[in-house]
Write an enzyme that holds these catalytic residues in place. Structure first.
Site, PDB file in Angstrom:
ATOM      1  N   ASP A  36       0.830  -1.218   0.000  1.00 52.23           N
ATOM      2  CA  ASP A  36       0.000   0.000   0.000  1.00 52.23           C
ATOM      3  C   ASP A  36       0.859   1.261   0.000  1.00 52.23           C
ATOM      4  OD1 ASP A  36      -2.384   1.387   0.004  1.00 52.23           O
ATOM      5  OD2 ASP A  36      -2.585   1.356   2.193  1.00 52.23           O
ATOM      6  N   GLY A  39      -0.001   5.432  -4.428  1.00 51.35           N
ATOM      7  CA  GLY A  39      -0.573   6.723  -4.815  1.00 51.35           C
ATOM      8  C   GLY A  39       0.079   7.871  -4.054  1.00 51.35           C
ATOM      9  N   HIS A  53       2.192   3.241  -9.105  1.00 51.69           N
ATOM     10  CA  HIS A  53       1.935   1.802  -9.283  1.00 51.69           C
ATOM     11  C   HIS A  53       3.092   1.153 -10.059  1.00 51.69           C
ATOM     12  CE1 HIS A  53      -1.909   2.277  -7.481  1.00 51.69           C
ATOM     13  NE2 HIS A  53      -2.451   2.939  -8.479  1.00 51.69           N
ATOM     14  N   TRP A  85     -12.313  -2.057  -7.311  1.00 50.34           N
ATOM     15  CA  TRP A  85     -13.194  -1.714  -8.444  1.00 50.34           C
ATOM     16  C   TRP A  85     -13.845  -0.357  -8.208  1.00 50.34           C
ATOM     17  CZ3 TRP A  85     -12.783  -4.192 -12.873  1.00 50.34           C
ATOM     18  CH2 TRP A  85     -12.411  -5.535 -12.896  1.00 50.34           C
ATOM     19  N   LEU A 147      10.210 -20.951  -4.638  1.00 47.11           N
ATOM     20  CA  LEU A 147       9.374 -19.972  -3.917  1.00 47.11           C
ATOM     21  C   LEU A 147       7.996 -19.971  -4.568  1.00 47.11           C
ATOM     22  CD1 LEU A 147       9.209 -17.381  -1.947  1.00 47.11           C
ATOM     23  CD2 LEU A 147       9.598 -16.060  -4.027  1.00 47.11           C
ATOM     24  N   ARG A 210      -4.912  -1.498   9.009  1.00 41.47           N
ATOM     25  CA  ARG A 210      -6.071  -2.373   8.759  1.00 41.47           C
ATOM     26  C   ARG A 210      -5.686  -3.452   7.751  1.00 41.47           C
ATOM     27  NH1 ARG A 210      -7.705   2.713   7.024  1.00 41.47           N
ATOM     28  NH2 ARG A 210      -7.265   3.102   4.832  1.00 41.47           N
TER      29      ARG A 210
END
Ligand code: IPE
Ligand code: IPE
Ligand code: MG
Length: 258
Positions: A36, A39, A53, A85, A147, A210
């Protein structure tokens, strides 16, 4: 890298800071990462989110390489959630383009390096072309053992559980199973993640605290680690630090310390 921030003073006996555990525990076998902050990494540089990204894919390449070298058996990464989405179509397109590019450009090298690619998530809403790429990547690398790289794409933890429940319900309906046959092992073996052991460690970058619907079942007892860096800044050293901190944690699984 930082341990979860706490406003309360360190509790005696809470083994969450380096040095609390005298002997290092075994390193994790399976690390899962919520990648995360792409952006915000871009925004901080005045760049479009799509470039964040793109840099995120570079960080993923580093993470795979480091995982191989550090001896992990499984690395799971959250690349696109079912909730993603909700983003603008142009950003969704950019994320799908990156998956395409990653598979096209990296598949041969990953295969040579012994990486088994598993793409976990719902097939619903994905084009035939994307499904074809996913199937090709999984088929070509299926026998590799160095892996396992689970890429959670179009993935949601609740959706994963619902899909397992439906499969089990179909078997009950058809008389192949009794309700009393349904147990934790059966549910685990029906999930998209069935072929991997439960993750030992779930890392989230970007400072958010989270799970955002990631590995809700298999991550039930994972150690959680939240790092105050954007995903594109994640390096081999970040992974090493996380593994080192993991080895100092006291995992009790409801029991008592050894
Ligand atoms: C993670 O970065 C990548 C995906 C969710 C696909 P974000 O795009 O969520 O970046 P932030 O959280 O907005 O900074
Ligand atoms: C979680 O990140 C999903 C991925 C990293 C793919 P998000 O940025 O989508 O999650 P929220 O919106 O902060 O919960
Ligand atoms: Mg985010």
């Amino acid at each position: 890298m930082s341990e979860p921030k706490s406003t309360s003073p360190a509790l005696p006996g809470a083994a969450t800071t380096p040095g609390d555990v005298a002997t290092l525990r075994a390193p994790p076998r399976h690390v899962a990462i919520i990648m995360d902050g792409n952006g915000r990494w871009a925004k901080a540089r005045g760049l479009p989110r799509a470039l964040g990204h793109k840099e995120g894919v570079e960080a993923l390449r580093r993470a795979v390489e480091a995982s191989r070298e550090l001896g992990l058996t499984h690395l799971s990464v959250y690349a696109f959630s079912t909730e993603n989405w909700n983003r603008p179509p142009a950003e969704i397109d950019a994320l799908f383009d990156l998956l395409r590019m990653f598979v096209r450009r990296d598949l041969a090298r990953l295969h040579r390096d012994g990486v088994c690619i598993r793409i976990i998530g719902s097939r619903e809403g994905l084009s035939e072309e994307i499904l074809g790429l996913i199937d090709e990547a999984m088929e070509r690398t299926r026998d590799n053992t160095r892996l396992t790289l689970n890429i959670a794409f179009n993935y949601g933890g609740r959706g994963e559980i619902v899909s397992a429940m439906q499969a089990i319900a179909r078997d009950v309906e058809a008389g192949r199973l009794k309700a009393s046959d349904v147990n934790e092992a059966l549910v685990s073996s029906t999930l998209w993640t069935a072929e991997s052991p439960d993750p030992d460690l779930v890392i989230r970058t970007s400072g958010e605290l989270r799970l955002s619907n990631f590995l809700l079942w298999s991550g039930a007892y994972a150690e959680l680690m939240f790092m105050d860096i954007w995903w594109p800044d994640f390096t081999r050293e970040s992974l090493e630090k996380a593994i080192d901190a993991f080895r100092r944690r006291d995992r009790r699984f409801g029991g008592l310390s050894a």
